[in-house]
Design a protein around this motif. Structure first.
Motif, PDB file in Angstrom:
ATOM      1  N   LEU A 103       0.816  -1.216   0.000  1.00 17.47           N
ATOM      2  CA  LEU A 103       0.000   0.000   0.000  1.00 17.47           C
ATOM      3  C   LEU A 103       0.854   1.273   0.000  1.00 17.47           C
ATOM      4  N   HIS A 104       2.187   1.113  -0.019  1.00 16.75           N
ATOM      5  CA  HIS A 104       3.127   2.245  -0.037  1.00 16.75           C
ATOM      6  C   HIS A 104       2.899   3.184   1.160  1.00 16.75           C
ATOM      7  N   LEU A 105       2.817   2.579   2.340  1.00 15.47           N
ATOM      8  CA  LEU A 105       2.525   3.353   3.544  1.00 15.47           C
ATOM      9  C   LEU A 105       3.773   3.743   4.335  1.00 15.47           C
ATOM     10  N   PHE A 106       4.891   3.123   4.055  1.00 20.53           N
ATOM     11  CA  PHE A 106       6.104   3.441   4.796  1.00 20.53           C
ATOM     12  C   PHE A 106       6.679   4.781   4.355  1.00 20.53           C
ATOM     13  N   GLU A 107       7.305   5.467   5.309  1.00 25.25           N
ATOM     14  CA  GLU A 107       8.003   6.713   5.051  1.00 25.25           C
ATOM     15  C   GLU A 107       9.458   6.545   5.477  1.00 25.25           C
TER      16      GLU A 107
END
Length: 267
Positions: free
Chosen positions: A98-102
């Motif tokens: 979900l491309h949630l990491f920063e």
């Protein structure tokens, strides 16, 4: 332990000192709230809200720095659904999908509160982000059987010192013992994190560094508030009675049949 500072990107300005909330909490919860907690076995010695013992079954230490959010969410999902997750690997994988990491300034992976919210709801647990609430509000949520994740300054909890970078860690709040003035945490960031007890004043200070940011789950499925019954029409109000009957044709039909039978007998 974790050195994840990604929560700093989501912070509000620090709130005023929370000491009043803590002092009020130590006086105890209202009697009716105790009744509600006791109904699901969450009261011990009259002044503990939450279920630290039950939640302890799902605790584990996170596998790597920066994984405090998916580890906390894995524990909440286990508690909420009853399906045990022994580690955070499935939630780390899903967060990547979900491309949630920063990426924090030091290169450490992490996840902000919006990403945490998205990951939790993706796992089927309805929740909302709340900011600026107090310790008494948290106690009320625990009394209702809800799950709560807090954004805190890890250094204040672990070492008693404030981190200049503010809130950098996520923990699950599993209980508040107002008699002893402690919060019970499920902290994935340390080997001693299962049923970790932290003074309420310490928790208030560490949590204030995030602007008192929390991720609060809805009621568990077995603790949904009961739906209110449909109101009965008030006597003497013809319009209300007609409306009530029109919405329920199955009530009108027997009345008409009886009326026709009586008319035939008189003809």
């Amino acid at each position: 332990m974790t050195d994840d500072h990604s929560w700093a990107d989501t912070l509000l300005p620090s709130l005023p000192d929370d000491a009043d909330d803590v002092a009020d909490l130590r006086l105890g919860l209202p009697g009716e709230q105790y009744d509600e907690v006791e109904a699901f076995g969450g009261v011990v010695d009259g002044n503990l809200v939450g279920d630290p013992a039950g939640d302890a079954e799902h605790w584990f230490e996170q596998a790597a720095n920066g994984y405090c959010v998916p580890a906390s969410i894995a524990q909440i999902v286990s508690e909420y659904t009853g399906v045990h997750h022994a580690d955070e690997s499935a939630f780390v994988a899903r967060a990547n999908e979900l491309h949630l990491f920063e990426v924090a300034p030091g290169g450490m992976p992490g996840m902000g509160i919006d990403g945490a919210h998205a990951l939790l709801e993706d796992a089927g647990v309805p929740a909302e982000i709340q900011m600026g609430i107090g310790v008494e509000t948290l106690a009320g949520y625990l009394a209702e059987g809800r799950r709560v994740m807090l954004a805190v300054d890890g250094d204040e909890i672990w070492y008693g010192r404030e981190d200049a970078d503010g809130a950098d860690h996520a923990v699950v709040l599993t209980g508040i013992d107002a008699d002893r003035g402690v919060a019970i945490l499920s902290d994935p960031g340390t080997a001693d994190g299962n049923r970790m007890e932290v003074d309420l004043d310490v928790l208030a200070g560490a949590w204030a560094d995030s602007g008192n940011t929390a991720l609060v789950c809805d009621f568990p499925p077995d603790r949904e508030p009961a739906a209110e019954p449909a109101p009965h029409p008030a006597s003497g109000r013809l319009a209300d009675v007609v409306s009530w009957l029109v919405e329920r044709p199955y009530v009108v039909l027997p009345v008409l049949l009886v009326g026709r039978t009586l008319l035939r007998r008189h003809l």
